[in-house]
Design an enzyme around this catalytic site. Structure first.
Site, PDB file in Angstrom:
ATOM      1  N   SER A   1      -3.607 -28.303 -12.449  1.00  0.00           N
ATOM      2  CA  SER A   1      -2.250 -27.770 -12.614  1.00  0.00           C
ATOM      3  C   SER A   1      -2.083 -26.992 -13.915  1.00  0.00           C
ATOM      4  CB  SER A   1      -1.243 -28.916 -12.552  1.00  0.00           C
ATOM      5  OG  SER A   1      -1.595 -29.915 -13.472  1.00  0.00           O
TER       6      SER A   1
ATOM      7  N   GLU B   1      -2.756 -20.684  -6.499  1.00  0.00           N
ATOM      8  CA  GLU B   1      -1.431 -20.133  -6.795  1.00  0.00           C
ATOM      9  C   GLU B   1      -1.528 -19.530  -8.183  1.00  0.00           C
ATOM     10  OE1 GLU B   1       0.332 -21.139  -3.124  1.00  0.00           O
ATOM     11  OE2 GLU B   1       0.826 -19.743  -4.735  1.00  0.00           O
TER      12      GLU B   1
ATOM     13  N   ARG C   1       7.513 -18.598 -16.051  1.00  0.00           N
ATOM     14  CA  ARG C   1       7.472 -19.008 -14.650  1.00  0.00           C
ATOM     15  C   ARG C   1       6.686 -17.938 -13.886  1.00  0.00           C
ATOM     16  NH1 ARG C   1      12.285 -17.851 -12.890  1.00  0.00           N
ATOM     17  NH2 ARG C   1      12.069 -18.885 -10.872  1.00  0.00           N
ATOM     18  N   CYS C   2       5.835 -18.369 -12.982  1.00  0.00           N
ATOM     19  CA  CYS C   2       5.048 -17.383 -12.231  1.00  0.00           C
ATOM     20  C   CYS C   2       5.985 -16.498 -11.420  1.00  0.00           C
ATOM     21  CB  CYS C   2       4.069 -18.075 -11.300  1.00  0.00           C
ATOM     22  SG  CYS C   2       4.876 -19.118 -10.091  1.00  0.00           S
ATOM     23  N   THR C   3       7.141 -17.052 -11.009  1.00  0.00           N
ATOM     24  CA  THR C   3       8.099 -16.321 -10.189  1.00  0.00           C
ATOM     25  C   THR C   3       9.176 -15.623 -11.020  1.00  0.00           C
ATOM     26  OG1 THR C   3       9.228 -18.430 -10.012  1.00  0.00           O
ATOM     27  CG2 THR C   3       7.885 -17.750  -8.123  1.00  0.00           C
TER      28      THR C   3
ATOM     29  N   ARG D   1      13.320 -33.011  -9.061  1.00  0.00           N
ATOM     30  CA  ARG D   1      12.776 -32.197  -7.974  1.00  0.00           C
ATOM     31  C   ARG D   1      11.486 -32.833  -7.461  1.00  0.00           C
ATOM     32  NH1 ARG D   1      11.143 -25.818  -8.940  1.00  0.00           N
ATOM     33  NH2 ARG D   1      10.216 -25.392  -6.890  1.00  0.00           N
TER      34      ARG D   1
ATOM     35  N   ASN E   1       3.171 -25.039 -17.193  1.00  0.00           N
ATOM     36  CA  ASN E   1       4.609 -24.744 -17.158  1.00  0.00           C
ATOM     37  C   ASN E   1       5.434 -25.640 -16.235  1.00  0.00           C
ATOM     38  OD1 ASN E   1       3.499 -23.556 -14.874  1.00  0.00           O
ATOM     39  ND2 ASN E   1       5.028 -21.895 -14.862  1.00  0.00           N
ATOM     40  N   TYR E   2       4.797 -26.316 -15.303  1.00  0.00           N
ATOM     41  CA  TYR E   2       5.475 -27.333 -14.480  1.00  0.00           C
ATOM     42  C   TYR E   2       4.557 -28.540 -14.419  1.00  0.00           C
ATOM     43  CZ  TYR E   2       9.371 -24.473 -12.746  1.00  0.00           C
ATOM     44  OH  TYR E   2      10.524 -23.718 -12.651  1.00  0.00           O
TER      45      TYR E   2
ATOM     46  N   ASP F   1     -15.695 -26.019 -14.951  1.00  0.00           N
ATOM     47  CA  ASP F   1     -16.754 -25.542 -14.050  1.00  0.00           C
ATOM     48  C   ASP F   1     -17.499 -26.713 -13.415  1.00  0.00           C
ATOM     49  OD1 ASP F   1     -17.778 -22.508 -15.893  1.00  0.00           O
ATOM     50  OD2 ASP F   1     -15.943 -23.109 -14.849  1.00  0.00           O
TER      51      ASP F   1
ATOM     52  N   ARG G   1      10.165 -20.417  -6.272  1.00  0.00           N
ATOM     53  CA  ARG G   1       9.215 -21.138  -5.410  1.00  0.00           C
ATOM     54  C   ARG G   1       9.976 -22.052  -4.461  1.00  0.00           C
ATOM     55  NH1 ARG G   1       6.740 -26.159  -6.959  1.00  0.00           N
ATOM     56  NH2 ARG G   1       7.369 -25.657  -9.070  1.00  0.00           N
TER      57      ARG G   1
HETATM   58  P1  NAP Z   1      -4.500 -21.327 -17.027  1.00  0.00           P
HETATM   59  O1  NAP Z   1      -4.790 -21.075 -18.432  1.00  0.00           O
HETATM   60  O2  NAP Z   1      -5.168 -20.591 -15.987  1.00  0.00           O
HETATM   61  O3  NAP Z   1      -4.729 -22.920 -16.808  1.00  0.00           O
HETATM   62  C1  NAP Z   1      -4.431 -23.503 -15.571  1.00  0.00           C
HETATM   63  C2  NAP Z   1      -5.298 -24.753 -15.402  1.00  0.00           C
HETATM   64  O4  NAP Z   1      -6.670 -24.367 -15.252  1.00  0.00           O
HETATM   65  C3  NAP Z   1      -5.273 -25.692 -16.617  1.00  0.00           C
HETATM   66  O5  NAP Z   1      -5.322 -27.019 -16.166  1.00  0.00           O
HETATM   67  C4  NAP Z   1      -6.561 -25.324 -17.333  1.00  0.00           C
HETATM   68  O6  NAP Z   1      -7.026 -26.342 -18.173  1.00  0.00           O
HETATM   69  C5  NAP Z   1      -7.474 -25.143 -16.134  1.00  0.00           C
HETATM   70  N1  NAP Z   1      -8.704 -24.423 -16.421  1.00  0.00           N
HETATM   71  C6  NAP Z   1      -8.988 -23.608 -17.445  1.00  0.00           C
HETATM   72  N2  NAP Z   1     -10.268 -23.150 -17.333  1.00  0.00           N
HETATM   73  C7  NAP Z   1     -10.785 -23.692 -16.192  1.00  0.00           C
HETATM   74  C8  NAP Z   1     -12.039 -23.619 -15.520  1.00  0.00           C
HETATM   75  N3  NAP Z   1     -13.055 -22.889 -15.984  1.00  0.00           N
HETATM   76  N4  NAP Z   1     -12.203 -24.314 -14.367  1.00  0.00           N
HETATM   77  C9  NAP Z   1     -11.206 -25.077 -13.882  1.00  0.00           C
HETATM   78  N5  NAP Z   1      -9.986 -25.198 -14.466  1.00  0.00           N
HETATM   79  C10 NAP Z   1      -9.784 -24.517 -15.606  1.00  0.00           C
HETATM   80  O7  NAP Z   1      -2.922 -21.149 -16.743  1.00  0.00           O
HETATM   81  P2  NAP Z   1      -1.706 -21.703 -17.606  1.00  0.00           P
HETATM   82  O8  NAP Z   1      -1.663 -20.940 -18.887  1.00  0.00           O
HETATM   83  O9  NAP Z   1      -1.758 -23.187 -17.683  1.00  0.00           O
HETATM   84  O10 NAP Z   1      -0.474 -21.296 -16.683  1.00  0.00           O
HETATM   85  C11 NAP Z   1       0.097 -20.035 -16.744  1.00  0.00           C
HETATM   86  C12 NAP Z   1      -0.420 -19.157 -15.643  1.00  0.00           C
HETATM   87  O11 NAP Z   1      -0.298 -19.847 -14.406  1.00  0.00           O
HETATM   88  C13 NAP Z   1       0.393 -17.885 -15.469  1.00  0.00           C
HETATM   89  O12 NAP Z   1      -0.451 -16.819 -15.158  1.00  0.00           O
HETATM   90  C14 NAP Z   1       1.289 -18.168 -14.283  1.00  0.00           C
HETATM   91  O13 NAP Z   1       1.715 -17.059 -13.574  1.00  0.00           O
HETATM   92  C15 NAP Z   1       0.401 -19.043 -13.456  1.00  0.00           C
HETATM   93  N6  NAP Z   1       1.198 -19.923 -12.588  1.00  0.00           N
HETATM   94  C16 NAP Z   1       1.216 -19.655 -11.280  1.00  0.00           C
HETATM   95  C17 NAP Z   1       2.012 -20.446 -10.454  1.00  0.00           C
HETATM   96  C18 NAP Z   1       2.072 -20.214  -8.982  1.00  0.00           C
HETATM   97  O14 NAP Z   1       2.524 -21.121  -8.278  1.00  0.00           O
HETATM   98  N7  NAP Z   1       1.680 -19.067  -8.486  1.00  0.00           N
HETATM   99  C19 NAP Z   1       2.754 -21.492 -10.951  1.00  0.00           C
HETATM  100  C20 NAP Z   1       2.679 -21.716 -12.311  1.00  0.00           C
HETATM  101  C21 NAP Z   1       1.894 -20.921 -13.145  1.00  0.00           C
HETATM  102  P3  NAP Z   1      -6.727 -26.234 -19.773  1.00  0.00           P
HETATM  103  O15 NAP Z   1      -5.247 -26.354 -19.924  1.00  0.00           O
HETATM  104  O16 NAP Z   1      -7.479 -27.399 -20.317  1.00  0.00           O
HETATM  105  O17 NAP Z   1      -7.272 -24.929 -20.225  1.00  0.00           O
HETATM  106  O1  G3P Z   2       5.686 -21.001 -12.314  1.00  0.00           O
HETATM  107  C1  G3P Z   2       6.095 -22.061 -11.581  1.00  0.00           C
HETATM  108  C2  G3P Z   2       6.548 -21.640 -10.291  1.00  0.00           C
HETATM  109  O2  G3P Z   2       5.991 -22.387  -9.415  1.00  0.00           O
HETATM  110  C3  G3P Z   2       7.994 -21.366 -10.320  1.00  0.00           C
HETATM  111  O3  G3P Z   2       8.753 -22.306  -9.735  1.00  0.00           O
HETATM  112  O4  G3P Z   2      10.850 -23.005  -8.749  1.00  0.00           O
HETATM  113  O5  G3P Z   2      10.823 -21.964 -11.013  1.00  0.00           O
HETATM  114  O6  G3P Z   2      10.398 -20.599  -9.006  1.00  0.00           O
HETATM  115  P1  G3P Z   2      10.312 -21.945  -9.615  1.00  0.00           P
END
Ligand code: NAP
Ligand code: G3P
Length: 485
Positions: A161, A260, A293-295, A113, A164-165, A225, A447
């Site tokens: 990023s 996101e 997955r966020c979705t 993808r 999860n992806y 930060d 997504r």
């Molecule tokens: P996360 O804990 O928020 O981490 C995301 C990224 O932010 C990581 O690279 C993390 O680094 C970094 N990070 C942590 N603290 C930070 C700070 N103070 N400043 C800048 N960056 C910082 O999220 P995750 O656990 O990796 O992913 C799961 C979450 O992401 C879920 O809530 C999911 O719904 C959401 N998500 C949303 C989408 C979307 O497209 N809407 C897609 C995928 C996932 P570290 O890994 O080093 O902590």
């Molecule tokens: O959480 C990752 C998000 O971006 C989901 O992608 O393609 O699995 O809906 P998709």
């Protein structure tokens, strides 16, 4: 089926500063444990603030030259990068499976993808033309004023990023940023850094000019930060949790942000829904990649006139999901870590204690949780509102579409929603009422395809992704007005 990479000697991966692979002056590394092999599979650098400064400095030094290349020339670099990833697809898929526990087929789909996404981003940018406007289009305006609107890069983009992806959601930021003429500082999730590094090894083989991109590994809680507040960052594209996203938006200073974030996507099931189709979509939507997955479908709002029938169809589908190691092609795989598993188990226990009906699941082996289905979930249960990011699905029974829309909108989140009905007018009415970036009719939230706009509202995000929108969000208009007389 791949058994995963055999790890004899734990490799220490370097960071990528301005075209050079280097160990950090901190001499500190972070061990990366595989969520299913339960062993360290590598270590990555913990970069310093000084190294962040250097990387951003070199990004600025080369940004103008990069932006002055033609779109075609930039595109050729990115197409080569995509080709390098394609050549290495199995190795990259193995890395995704090992580091974030996605089964091999899903991991390979993510990598392929990404190849398509990068090529598509090149083509999209090549066909995004500017615009010209006539002054006399506005009352009293002069036809001797001609406005030429082009798009210019913002400078240096910080791409952060989630785990999860690790490949796809990173490239979905890097590719549009580079095609728009920006340079990039890439900070992968720590649990996803090895995948990010292997993707940038392909980038390096594609021969990009040094400094166009730097990959900085390190805990977000330590270096995040400093990166976010850095004066040298001109735009931030972040994907991750709502908690981190909100923190980041407080820290960032007057620069464009695309966030996101988390979701609590509802599946709204109307009385006349095709229940077989609905059940299949809900189960694949809720439990793919163990719900990480966020979705993912994270709650079902079903009309109580058909709720019993729906549960009867969901239960055997959930129980037929294969549970186990990602290397054996299982549907339900171990969660990213024990902390995540504890969090999900806590939500299940809270719901059952408060009277939810456990239809199936709620068994566990470490960070491997059985797919869990809870019925008769009520608003006083955390699972009705909280994003579990795990294989648990709450069913909330409603009396009408209005009640379903009301409960859907009472969530802080607003990423996507699905509505299942065979009545298009009913679908459109519900779609109009639901507060979400996207409403899927008779399909699971997702997504993709990656040319579609992708956005979250409320606590689910800020700004829009999707290839075209990402290029727009990583550039800005530049108006040149010709005053002919
Ligand atoms: P996360 O804990 O928020 O981490 C995301 C990224 O932010 C990581 O690279 C993390 O680094 C970094 N990070 C942590 N603290 C930070 C700070 N103070 N400043 C800048 N960056 C910082 O999220 P995750 O656990 O990796 O992913 C799961 C979450 O992401 C879920 O809530 C999911 O719904 C959401 N998500 C949303 C989408 C979307 O497209 N809407 C897609 C995928 C996932 P570290 O890994 O080093 O902590
Ligand atoms: O959480 C990752 C998000 O971006 C989901 O992608 O393609 O699995 O809906 P998709």
């Amino acid at each position: 089926m791949a058994g995963g990479i055999v790890v004899d000697v734990v490799k220490s991966y370097q960071a990528y500063f301005a075209g050079q692979w280097q160990n950090s002056e901190s001499k500190e590394t972070l061990d990366i444990r595989s969520p299913w092999r339960h062993e360290v599979i590598g270590s990555v650098q913990s970069v310093t603030k000084n190294e962040v400064d250097k990387a951003i400095e070199s990004a600025h030094e080369v940004q103008e030259d990069w932006a002055n290349l033609s779109l075609t020339q930039r595109g050729q670099y990115l197409d080569r990068w995509a080709d390098e990833i394609n050549k290495d697809v199995n190795n990259l898929a193995m890395a995704v499976m090992d580091e974030v526990g996605k089964n091999f087929d899903d991991a390979k789909k993510e990598v392929l993808r990404t190849v398509d996404l990068i090529h598509y981003t090149v083509q999209e940018a090549l066909h995004m033309n500017g615009q010209s406007m006539r002054g006399d289009g506005f009352p009293g305006g002069s036809k001797d004023k001609v406005g030429i609107i082009t798009r210019v890069p913002l400078g240096t983009v910080l791409a952060i990023s989630p785990f999860n992806y690790p490949i796809n959601l990173s490239a979905a930021k890097i590719a549009p940023a580079l095609m728009a003429g920006n340079t990039v500082i890439f900070k992968p999730a720590t649990q996803g850094s090895i995948c990010g590094i292997k993707m940038i090894e392909a980038f390096d083989r594609a021969g990009f000019p040094a400094g166009v991109l730097s990959l900085l590994t390190g805990r977000g809680s330590i270096i995040g930060d400093y990166l976010t507040e850095h004066q040298g960052i001109n735009m931030i594209s972040f994907t991750g949790s709502t908690k981190t996203g909100q923190h980041l938006s407080e820290k960032s200073i007057m620069i464009p942000l695309v966030l996101e974030l988390g979701g609590k996507d509802p599946a709204i099931v109307c009385e006349n829904a095709d229940l077989d189709r609905t059940a299949k979509n809900i189960v694949s939507g809720a439990y793919a990649y163990s719900g990480q997955r966020c979705t993912a479908v994270k709650r079902v709002l079903v009309n109580d006139k058909v709720a019993d029938q729906l549960v009867e169809k969901l239960e055997p589908l959930v129980e037929s999901l294969k549970v186990g190691s990602p290397a054996e092609g299982n549907d339900i795989v171990p969660l990213i870590d024990d902390k995540a598993a504890d969090f999900v188990q806590g939500l299940i226990d809270d719901a059952v204690t408060k009277g939810a009906t456990l239809i199936t699941g709620s068994t566990r082996n470490g960070n491997l949780l059985a797919p869990t289905l809870l019925d008769n979930v009520t608003p006083d249960m955390d699972i009705a509102w909280v994003e579990p990011f795990g294989p648990v699905l709450p069913i909330i029974r409603v009396h009408s579409n209005e009640e379903a829309v009301k409960i859907a909108n009472e969530s802080d989140f607003g990423l996507q929603a699905s509505v299942f009905t065979q009545d298009i007018d009913e679908a459109l009415e519900i779609s109009r009422g639901v507060e979400a970036g996207t409403v899927q009719v008779n399909g699971r939230p997702s997504r993709g395809p990656d040319n579609f706009p992708f956005l979250g509202v409320k606590a689910s995000g800020l700004g829009t992704q999707g290839v075209h929108n990402s290029i727009l969000s990583m550039s800005r208009e530049k108006l040149t007005v010709l005053n002919l007389k």
